[in-house]
Motif scaffolding. Structure first.
Motif: not given
Lengths: 488, 225
Positions: A276, B20, B23, B25, B105-106, B109, B112-113, B137
């Protein structure tokens, strides 16, 4: 495959068979002897009659007044068909049964006055039993004898009489007896064999039951225990020990599952951190990116240490890592470890030393150094700021005890058996940081390699003591790999 | 949108927060289960990212108690334990999704979306209101095929209003879902942002409208209601 049931049956039968055979033969021989004794007795009686019928008439000769038609009369009744042969001392015939047709009954010569019995063959080839007597006839004065004399001018000397009777009527029943015994013997053996087989099967039923229980146990996940109720006394120790072993296997499998699960978890967490951080760092620039990359390097280092510790533990357990055997000043070593933590009194929690003077043993200094440091690291990590840590070392009759007592919160008696498992932590957490959860596992592995013992116990509601005991001589063969062990 | 991240590994927590936030958030993060439960019960998050192995109270216990107290926020579990029974246990306790460490990580995300869309009843990754297209996204907004540049906060407000289109959204609700605990919110921040949004979205036939409901809040619709 060997079968107890089959072997037992064969073994017993092989001992019974000779007994049955010997018994049968003994019965046969006994009956035969008794029958022949009776036969001989009858022959002897007749021979005595024959002897009584012979008289030597003085100066004349020998009179043999034997009348066969009287053999079945009088007090003696034999029912046997006799034939006799009486001869003088010169071997000449005195008198014989017409059936013999002038042929002699051949028997080994007997001594005078002695009855001799033997098998003889009759002229027609029939097997007979003979009784022979050589005797001196009764002497009678000529004046007391009247009538003709059987043999005049007979030479002086004893008279030999042989009396024989066919044994056909005796031998036939004996043969039948032998056959009957053989048949009965076979039937008896068969009956014994069947009864034995049933008895053995019944007797071994508990063993068969135990075997069934054991077959049902799944080695991969042993559950349930073998019932001991109602088992024979001979099987109770076996069942007890089997149940103990199943307990151990179950514990070992549970520990293995916990270890595998914990190890996977412990390694995945830092890898997740690395991944990460790296992915996010790719989107960052400048100091933020450098900070993430720096953290990645730290995590990599921590993972490397975790893996190194795991490998060291594995080597200790497999016996690959051998302890050296050198003089170790325990007092100096433990004191040095402790003083590094004291930090002039400003270090929290408080660390105090209770170390006896002059403790010396023969052991591996690098391993002991690692043990003490890991104990201290563990104590420092888990002692609250206001708590205290006591590092102690004391001489014992056969060696040394050293360890750490520290204030702790929340440790219970149930936690004690698991404290030395790899990756065990009191707190349910995925924090990796500088504490790998392998410290006490490494302490145990190193202590075992040194031939010592390590244990933990609660000395109070909020105080834990972890103690290591080593003997004066320790365990050794080859020098340790110092570079690998030191300062872990 | 506003997320709660409950993760005791500081490195991982910081990385997630940074990534995040970039992105778009709003992120609140805590390091133990007890605080995580408090946050989950007191704030209406769009999605909760919850680690299982936590100090004080493990993630499954946090989830169970949150659900008992009526918290319906979608929950995505994070854990290093990937055994089937672990996953089943987590989902049966009330989780909506499950990600095993280490994860991309993608992917996190994207999940989550997906959970956020599900929460707002959307089935596609692109939200359409009139001729307005919002792709969360990609953090891209288009109107009539033409891209509109929005700042992250403006995008977050528009996205939330689009999720709740046709429904009046209170100012406080907007603040709750667009700002996190680290944000310093002025009293008229939302109003200012709405004003700017209206300007950027433009007017004319077919243009979606952000209407004000005085004393209540705002509503995004395809035309004037």
């Amino acid at each position: 495959m060997r079968s107890i049931r089959r072997e037992l049956t064969i073994r017993v039968l092989s001992r019974v068979l000779p007994l049955v055979l010997v018994g049968s033969v003994a019965v046969y021989l006994t009956v035969r002897t008794l029958v022949y004794d009776e036969f001989d007795s009858a022959l002897k009686q007749q021979v005595m009659l024959l002897a009584a019928a012979a008289e030597r008439i003085e100066g004349v000769g020998i009179d043999f007044d034997y009348r066969p038609e009287l053999q079945n009369a009088g007090p003696i009744e034999t029912g046997l068909d006799f034939c006799f042969d009486a001869r003088l001392s010169d071997g000449s015939l005195l008198k014989q049964s017409p059936r013999l047709s002038g042929r002699a009954l051949e028997m080994p010569p007997a001594r005078t006055g002695e009855f001799r019995f033997a098998a003889v063959h009759l002229p027609d080839g029939e097997l007979a039993r003979g009784c022979e007597l050589v005797f001196e006839p009764r002497v009678v004065p000529a004046t007391e004898h009247s009538g003709p004399v059987t043999r005049t001018g007979a030479p002086p000397g004893p008279v030999r009489v042989v009396l024989a009777a066919s044994t056909l009527d005796v031998d036939r029943p004996m043969v039948k007896l032998a056959i009957a015994e053989a048949v009965v013997g076979v039937l008896l053996l068969s009956a014994i064999g069947m009864a034995l087989f049933q008895s053995v099967r019944h007797g071994l039923a508990p063993l068969e039951g135990l075997s069934q229980h054991v077959r049902r146990i799944d080695p991969g996940s042993p559950a349930g225990r073998i019932p001991a109720e109602g088992s024979p006394a001979e099987l109770e120790p076996i069942i007890g020990r089997l149940n103990d072993l199943i307990d151990r296997v179950e514990d070992a499998l549970a520990r293995e599952r916990r270890f595998t699960s914990n190890a996977a978890h412990e390694l995945r967490t830092p890898i997740s951190e690395i991944r990460t951080m790296a992915e996010v760092a790719c989107e960052l620039e400048g100091p933020e990116s450098r900070r993430s990359l720096g953290e990645i390097v730290k995590v990599s280092g921590e993972m490397q240490e975790t893996i190194s510790t795991l490998l060291l533990i594995a080597r200790c357990k497999s016996g690959t890592l051998r302890a050296s055997h050198e003089a170790v000043d325990i007092t100096a070593l433990v004191t040095e470890c402790g003083e590094r933590r004291l930090g002039g009194g400003s270090v929290q929690p408080e660390v105090s030393l209770e170390i006896e003077q002059g403790i010396q043993i023969e052991s591996d200094a690098a391993m002991i150094w690692s043990i003490v440091n890991n104990l201290l690291d563990n104590a420092v990590d888990y002692t609250p700021g206001e708590g205290r840590i006591r590092l102690f070392a004391r001489a014992k009759e056969r060696g040394v005890e050293f360890g750490v007592m520290n204030t702790c919160c929340g440790i219970t008696k149930d936690d004690i058996p698991r404290m030395f498992e790899a990756f065990w932590r009191k707190r349910s957490t995925s924090v990796h940081g500088s504490h790998s959860g392998l410290g006490l596992a490494l302490v145990k592995a190193l202590t075992d390699s040194l031939g010592g013992d390590v244990w933990a116990h609660l000395t109070g509601p909020d105080e834990l003591c972890v103690c290591v005991a080593l003997s004066k001589t320790g365990a050794t063969e080859n020098p340790s790999q110092l570079g690998e062990i030191s300062r872990l | 949108m506003r997320l709660l991240v409950v993760e005791d590994s500081k490195r991982l927590r910081d990385s997630l927060e940074t990534g995040l936030r970039r992105r778009g958030y709003a992120i609140d993060s805590v390091e133990d289960g007890r605080r995580g439960l408090i946050y989950a019960r007191t704030t209406d998050y769009d999605v909760i990212v919850l680690d299982i192995m936590l100090p004080e109270m493990d993630g499954l216990e946090v989830l169970r108690r949150a659900r008992e107290h009526g918290v319906e926020t979608p929950v995505l579990l994070l854990t290093a334990r990937d055994a089937v029974n672990d996953r089943v246990n987590g989902l049966r306790t009330g989780a909506d999704d499950y990600v095993v460490k280490p994860f991309a990580f993608d992917e996190l995300v994207a999940r989550i979306e997906a959970l956020a869309r599900r929460r707002h009843g959307l089935r596609t990754a692109t939200i359409r209101v009139g001729d307005l297209e919002i792709a969360p996204a990609q953090q891209v907004v288009k109107r009539g095929g033409k891209q509109i540049d929005l700042k992250p906060r403006e995008f977050a407000i528009l996205e939330y209003l689009a999720h709740r289109r046709g429904t009046v959204v209170r100012r406080s609700e907007l603040e709750e879902h667009v700002y996190d605990q680290h944000s310093q919110v002025n009293s008229n921040a939302i109003d200012s942002a709405i004003c700017i949004l209206r300007g950027k979205l433009g007017t004319g036939a077919g243009a979606p409208i952000i209407q004000t409901r005085r004393g209540i809040g705002y509503v995004l619709s395809e035309c004037e209601v």
